[in-house]
Design an enzyme around this catalytic site. Structure first.
Site, short mmCIF file in Angstrom:
data_model
loop_
_atom_site.label_atom_id
_atom_site.label_comp_id
_atom_site.label_asym_id
_atom_site.label_seq_id
_atom_site.Cartn_x
_atom_site.Cartn_y
_atom_site.Cartn_z
N GLU A 95 0.82 -1.20 0.00
CA GLU A 95 0.00 0.00 0.00
C GLU A 95 0.86 1.26 0.00
O GLU A 95 1.98 1.26 0.51
CB GLU A 95 -0.87 0.04 1.27
CG GLU A 95 -1.79 -1.13 1.38
CD GLU A 95 -2.43 -1.22 2.76
OE1 GLU A 95 -3.33 -2.05 2.91
OE2 GLU A 95 -2.02 -0.48 3.68
N CYS A 108 3.10 8.40 1.73
CA CYS A 108 3.44 7.40 2.73
C CYS A 108 3.65 6.09 1.99
O CYS A 108 2.73 5.57 1.36
CB CYS A 108 2.32 7.28 3.76
SG CYS A 108 2.62 6.03 5.02
N CYS A 115 5.17 -7.68 7.35
CA CYS A 115 6.16 -7.19 8.32
C CYS A 115 6.55 -8.32 9.25
O CYS A 115 5.72 -9.15 9.62
CB CYS A 115 5.55 -6.03 9.13
SG CYS A 115 6.76 -5.20 10.20
N CYS A 119 3.78 -5.90 16.06
CA CYS A 119 3.05 -4.88 16.82
C CYS A 119 1.56 -5.24 16.83
O CYS A 119 0.95 -5.41 15.78
CB CYS A 119 3.25 -3.50 16.19
SG CYS A 119 4.98 -3.04 16.08
N CYS A 122 -1.26 -3.17 14.80
CA CYS A 122 -1.04 -2.86 13.38
C CYS A 122 -1.63 -3.92 12.47
O CYS A 122 -1.40 -5.12 12.66
CB CYS A 122 0.47 -2.74 13.14
SG CYS A 122 0.89 -2.41 11.42
N LEU A 222 7.09 5.01 18.83
CA LEU A 222 7.44 4.70 20.22
C LEU A 222 6.27 4.11 21.01
O LEU A 222 6.34 3.00 21.52
CB LEU A 222 7.98 5.96 20.91
CG LEU A 222 8.64 5.75 22.27
CD1 LEU A 222 9.90 4.90 22.16
CD2 LEU A 222 8.96 7.10 22.92
N HIS A 223 5.22 4.89 21.21
CA HIS A 223 3.95 4.46 21.82
C HIS A 223 3.98 4.14 23.31
O HIS A 223 2.94 4.06 23.93
CB HIS A 223 3.33 3.29 21.05
CG HIS A 223 3.26 3.53 19.58
ND1 HIS A 223 2.66 4.66 19.04
CD2 HIS A 223 3.75 2.83 18.53
CE1 HIS A 223 2.76 4.62 17.72
NE2 HIS A 223 3.44 3.54 17.39
N CYS A 340 -2.70 1.28 8.16
CA CYS A 340 -1.70 0.58 7.36
C CYS A 340 -1.97 -0.93 7.38
O CYS A 340 -2.07 -1.56 8.41
CB CYS A 340 -0.31 0.87 7.92
SG CYS A 340 0.94 0.29 6.82
#
Length: 347
Positions: A95, A108, A115, A119, A122, A222-223, A340
């Protein structure tokens, strides 16, 4: 008969192209012409190379392929955001997104198919990592969005963020090669200052970027600045804990003197406390930094929910009182699968 697999011509450097033409009994400058068609003019086929003879184009066709991307599906949001499902030459999908404001248009882009990080918030993490993108596939995403920016907003693309699918620092060589072409006068000629690479935090590769004196910006997803909390939502933090990340970022700042940007989502019941905000302040203090508090784009299951406005305000006030620049960014493209990985998961 054995089918000979043709080489992707954009894997060749300009010098390699020049050498190829010399080996075919042609002039070296022919390689320059082809290189310009491939990168500056983004030719999708050899037939488009009109200043090259038909015989030479056929010879290129016999030896090479141009593995160009194709925008398979485009969604346009009511807020102007455009999301592309990009089909790669092997049928896989990634994407890219165009995010417009009054003064700029930002691309973006993705760097991997899926991935390898896990996470939990996500959508991309729900897809296993299938492969890294090649430099030309990253470059093509930027060209496609630049074309959309010119078509729909009557201006060229102004900024690029590597915040799409994948962890850019786990596809380091191809990401840097793509950025080299994007910033080269022989490519798109964009300023590296308009490019930001966003990482979940791979200390070794952050140090490597610093050593190589890259000119683009760095953002860290970071989060949480509390190890236990960050590990619970980003399990790879157990391998790359905050202490190591902070030391690498300190090294980055000492080498580059570039301000660090932190991307940070505040979730209900996870990191929406004063303690969490204070920990973020403490983490940021070692170098000039900016915090982007991002509104969460849900991925359907409800486990992660956007925190209340009062919790976001608590963060904003705490950061500002400690002299840290903070921006609250509202989510874009809520009506078009803009989190995403959402659109690719539907292909």
């Amino acid at each position: 008969m054995v089918e000979i697999k043709k080489k992707d011509i954009r894997a060749l450097t300009k010098n390699q192209l020049r050498d190829f033409f010399v080996s075919q009994g042609d002039k070296a400058f022919r390689g320059n012409q082809v290189y310009e068609w491939l990168w500056q003019k983004s030719a999708h086929s050899f037939d488009e190379m009109t200043n090259i003879s038909k015989e030479t184009r056929q010879m290129l066709e016999d030896n090479f392929v141009i593995n160009h991307i194709r925008v398979d599906q485009m969604q346009r949001s009511s807020d102007g955001t455009i999301k592309n499902a990009v089909r790669l030459h092997d049928g896989l999908v990634v994407e890219s997104v165009l995010i417009p404001t009054d003064t700029r248009t930002t691309a973006c882009v993705s760097s991997q198919v899926g991935c390898s990080l896990d996470c939990r918030f996500c959508a991309t993490a729900r897809m296993k990592r299938m492969r890294n993108l090649n430099a030309d596939e990253i470059y093509d995403q930027v060209v496609a969005i630049d074309n959309e920016s010119r078509l729909y907003y009557d201006r060229p693309l102004s900024n690029i963020v590597f915040m799409g699918m994948g962890e850019p620092l786990m596809n380091y060589n191809n990401v840097l090669k793509a950025i080299d072409m994007i910033t080269s006068p022989e490519g798109l000629g964009m300023s590296p200052k308009r490019i930001t690479v966003s990482t979940s935090g791979v200390p070794k590769m952050i140090r490597k970027m610093a050593d190589e004196e890259v000119k683009f910006g760095l953002a860290v997803s970071l989060h949480s600045a509390i190890d236990e909390v960050r590990t619970s939502i980003m399990p790879f933090n157990a391998t790359f804990p905050l202490k190591e990340l902070r030391e690498a970022l300190q090294y980055w700042y000492n080498k580059t003197k570039n301000r660090i940007t932190y991307e940070y989502v505040v979730w209900k019941g996870i990191n929406d406390t004063q303690e969490a905000a204070d920990a973020l302040v403490k983490f940021c203090k070692f170098a000039p930094s900016k915090v982007n508090i991002i509104e969460y784009n849900p991925i359907d299951d409800g486990e992660f929910q956007q925190a209340s406005d009062s919790a976001v305000e608590l963060y904003k006030n705490t950061l500002e009182q400690n002299g840290i620049t903070v921006t609250v960014r509202r989510s874009r493209g809520k009506d078009i699968d803009a989190a995403c990985g959402q659109l690719a998961n539907k292909q």
